[in-house]
Write an enzyme that holds these catalytic residues in place. Structure first.
Site, PDB file in Angstrom:
ATOM      1  N   GLU A 140      -6.328  -9.351   3.580  1.00 61.14           N
ATOM      2  CA  GLU A 140      -5.608  -8.619   4.701  1.00 61.14           C
ATOM      3  C   GLU A 140      -5.377  -9.356   6.124  1.00 61.14           C
ATOM      4  O   GLU A 140      -6.387  -9.640   6.430  1.00 61.14           O
ATOM      5  CB  GLU A 140      -6.005  -7.199   4.846  1.00 61.14           C
ATOM      6  N   GLU A 159       0.628  -1.220  -0.095  1.00 62.63           N
ATOM      7  CA  GLU A 159      -0.115  -0.021  -0.003  1.00 62.63           C
ATOM      8  C   GLU A 159       0.809   1.487  -0.064  1.00 62.63           C
ATOM      9  O   GLU A 159       2.020   1.268   0.565  1.00 62.63           O
ATOM     10  CB  GLU A 159      -1.090  -0.067   1.399  1.00 62.63           C
ATOM     11  N   TYR A 216      -6.941  -8.908  11.621  1.00 62.71           N
ATOM     12  CA  TYR A 216      -5.501  -8.440  12.174  1.00 62.71           C
ATOM     13  C   TYR A 216      -5.549  -9.025  13.529  1.00 62.71           C
ATOM     14  O   TYR A 216      -6.431  -8.921  14.454  1.00 62.71           O
ATOM     15  CB  TYR A 216      -5.356  -6.931  12.199  1.00 62.71           C
ATOM     16  N   ASN A 271     -12.470  -1.432  -1.066  1.00 58.77           N
ATOM     17  CA  ASN A 271     -11.620  -1.820   0.126  1.00 58.77           C
ATOM     18  C   ASN A 271     -12.423  -1.212   1.410  1.00 58.77           C
ATOM     19  O   ASN A 271     -12.702  -0.266   1.462  1.00 58.77           O
ATOM     20  CB  ASN A 271     -10.346  -1.415   0.137  1.00 58.77           C
ATOM     21  N   GLU A 272     -12.707  -2.129   2.230  1.00 62.69           N
ATOM     22  CA  GLU A 272     -13.242  -1.783   3.677  1.00 62.69           C
ATOM     23  C   GLU A 272     -14.355  -0.859   3.436  1.00 62.69           C
ATOM     24  O   GLU A 272     -14.179   0.330   4.132  1.00 62.69           O
ATOM     25  CB  GLU A 272     -12.144  -1.401   4.610  1.00 62.69           C
TER      26      GLU A 272
HETATM   27  O1  AHR Z   1      -3.260  -2.570   6.052  1.00 67.24           O
HETATM   28  C1  AHR Z   1      -3.407  -1.424   6.920  1.00 67.24           C
HETATM   29  C2  AHR Z   1      -4.861  -1.001   6.932  1.00 67.24           C
HETATM   30  O2  AHR Z   1      -5.626  -1.813   7.316  1.00 67.24           O
HETATM   31  C3  AHR Z   1      -5.395  -0.854   5.091  1.00 67.24           C
HETATM   32  O3  AHR Z   1      -5.205   0.315   4.513  1.00 67.24           O
HETATM   33  C4  AHR Z   1      -6.854  -1.152   5.512  1.00 67.24           C
HETATM   34  O4  AHR Z   1      -7.740  -1.920   4.518  1.00 67.24           O
HETATM   35  C5  AHR Z   1      -6.960  -1.939   6.929  1.00 67.24           C
HETATM   36  O5  AHR Z   1      -7.593  -1.225   7.906  1.00 67.24           O
END
Ligand code: AHR
Length: 492
Positions: free
Chosen positions: A296, A25, A239, A172-173
């Site tokens: 992700e 990114e 995450y 995205n998101e």
């Molecule tokens: O990877 C960092 C961020 O995490 C990305 O930009 C986003 O898609 C997610 O919230």
């Protein structure tokens, strides 16, 4: 002792190599400094991209690289990043540190990067702040062969032939940084935008819809119900945050056994996510035509002290090696539905496989696990059954062993084993059904302490090394896994 039955006599479907994909990114020092240093840099480079990083990424056999975001994707206007570099628009990267984005790395540079490292591109289009026309024209610019306004513009910018582009994300998101949408609203927008993402000539686009944030099962339900027939893939983001609290996520390197355990516990939630999101997808798509794409994932800690909080720069220890091994094992187990995953992010951001500092580069423990595990790419999945001792901390339990196996084209069986325990080794008794060979070799990633990591002063503190703590006894294979280790055995 743990017991592992490996059903090598009944290999199943192919583990899609795209599970080993990455994400890049315009964030912090991922693209700029990490990959792009510019043509005039004293750092040795190929067309502006640093050679050391190119070589390391090529060696990893990265199948697919995702770009330009992330949150950045939904405010990226691709036309700002084409044409002569000196004329490109300078903008503010509002999501990530408020720094100036000079757009010197754009479509041509990204697609060249993919060519140089042998990866397929995965491009995320802008739904949050872009138009249907803008997205449609981007695909035309990249893939149309012949006479058209966008193909002509591409040729003016020096690229005669179209590129082959398969993977395209429609936003995205969009439940968060990509527009704060409700799933019903996004599902309609997805259908509209995706309609104009065209297949030109022989190029076939694999259309990916924005999927859920972690445990938001309703998002998956609505997207599958309203738009499944218009998509080829649905994403999922999760995450691993050690504390589970975003305001204070914990340090990447300063932690004890309690935080170690807690982090592994948080990462194991990926299992529940894969099971439950897949179950919803099964309801609408029992043939498993639509892929689940965990585009992700990885660890997210507090940034390294003294670094820009918007740059998400973190160190990477043997704990991250375990996280990588555990998640890759889970993805193998769910690889009938999971067709791609992209660890975040490739260089200098979050759970990176590479860190750079000026002209220096190092490979993280996560790199070494990806390198060791690449034998599973496009191999046949082998089911395993495991009986593991519990790894217990303050009344909470995890299985001490995580394992998966596959068979490669030559018929060799590769078995990957993670010992989650912070201090205890683990004996594993393996019953490898159908194995009649005798050539066994092993590789391990481990370290003297749970905080061990590679620094620019000591870049090889954690690497992969030959592993020999195994023996055949009759029909059984006995393996002694060191504490906090990731091991791959090849049985030929
Ligand atoms: O990877 C960092 C961020 O995490 C990305 O930009 C986003 O898609 C997610 O919230």
């Amino acid at each position: 002792m743990a017991k592992l039955t490996i059903h090598a006599n009944s290999p199943k479907h192919i583990i899609n190599k795209n599970i080993y994909s990455h994400f890049s990114e315009h964030l912090g020092r991922c693209i700029y400094e990490g990959i792009w240093v510019g043509h005039d840099s004293p750092i040795p480079n190929t067309e502006g991209m640093r050679n050391d990083v190119l070589e390391a990424l090529k060696a990893l056999k990265i199948p697919v690289l995702r770009w330009p975001g992330g949150c950045f994707a939904d405010e990226y206007h691709w036309k700002d990043g084409i044409g002569p570099a000196e004329n490109r628009k300078r903008m503010i990267n509002t999501h990530w540190g408020g720094v100036v984005e000079n757009n010197h790395f754009g479509t041509h540079e990204f697609l060249r990067l993919c060519e140089l490292i042998g990866a397929e591109p995965y491009i995320s289009g802008n739904v949050g702040s872009g138009t249907v026309q803008e997205m449609s024209e981007w695909v035309e610019y990249m893939t149309f062969d012949g006479e058209s306004p966008m193909a002509n513009l591409r040729k003016e910018n020096g690229r005669e032939e179209p590129w082959k582009l398969t993977y395209f994300g429609v936003g995205n998101e969009n439940w968060g940084c990509g527009g704060n949408m409700r799933p019903e609203y996004y599902a309609d927008l997805y259908r509209q935008y995706a309609c104009y993402v065209r297949n030109y000539g022989d190029n076939r686009i694999f259309k990916i819809a924005c999927g859920a944030n972690s445990f938001d099962y309703n998002w998956t339900e609505v997207l599958m119900r309203e738009a499944a027939k218009h998509m080829d893939g649905l994403s999922l983001h999760y995450y691993t945050v050690p504390t589970g609290v975003w305001q204070d996520k914990g340090s990447a390197t300063e932690f004890g056994e309690k935080e170690w355990f807690q982090t592994l516990q948080e990462t194991m939630k990926m299992e529940e996510l894969l099971v439950r999101h897949s179950a919803i997808m099964d309801k609408y798509d029992p043939e498993k035509r639509v892929a689940l794409m965990v585009d992700e994932w990885g660890t997210w800690y507090n940034v390294e002290p003294g670094t820009n909080p918007g740059f998400l720069y973190q160190q990477n220890t043997i704990r991250d090696a375990l996280i990588a091994g555990i998640n890759l094992n889970l993805f193998h187990h769910h690889s009938e539905r999971v067709q791609m995953t992209n660890i975040a992010q490739v260089v200098n951001v979050l759970q990176a496989v590479i860190l750079t500092e000026g002209a220096d580069m190092l490979l993280t423990p996560t790199y070494h696990v990806f390198d060791m595990y690449k034998v599973h790419q496009d191999a046949k999945y082998i089911p395993v059954e495991l009986q593991s001792p519990a790894y217990t901390m303050e009344g909470k339990h995890l299985d001490q062993l995580s394992a998966s196996a596959s068979m490669d084209d030559s018929g060799a069986v590769n078995v990957s084993l993670c010992n989650l325990h912070h201090s205890d080794s683990l004996e594993v008794e393996c019953d490898v059904r159908g194995y009649a060979g005798s050539e066994i070799s092993g590789t391990a990633v481990t370290a003297g302490s749970i905080n061990a990591h590679n620094s620019f002063e000591a870049p090889e503190a954690v690497i992969s090394e030959a592993f020999t703590s195994y023996r055949m006894d009759g029909e059984k294979l006995y393996v002694t896994l060191p504490a906090h280790s990731v091991v791959t055995l090849r049985l030929a």
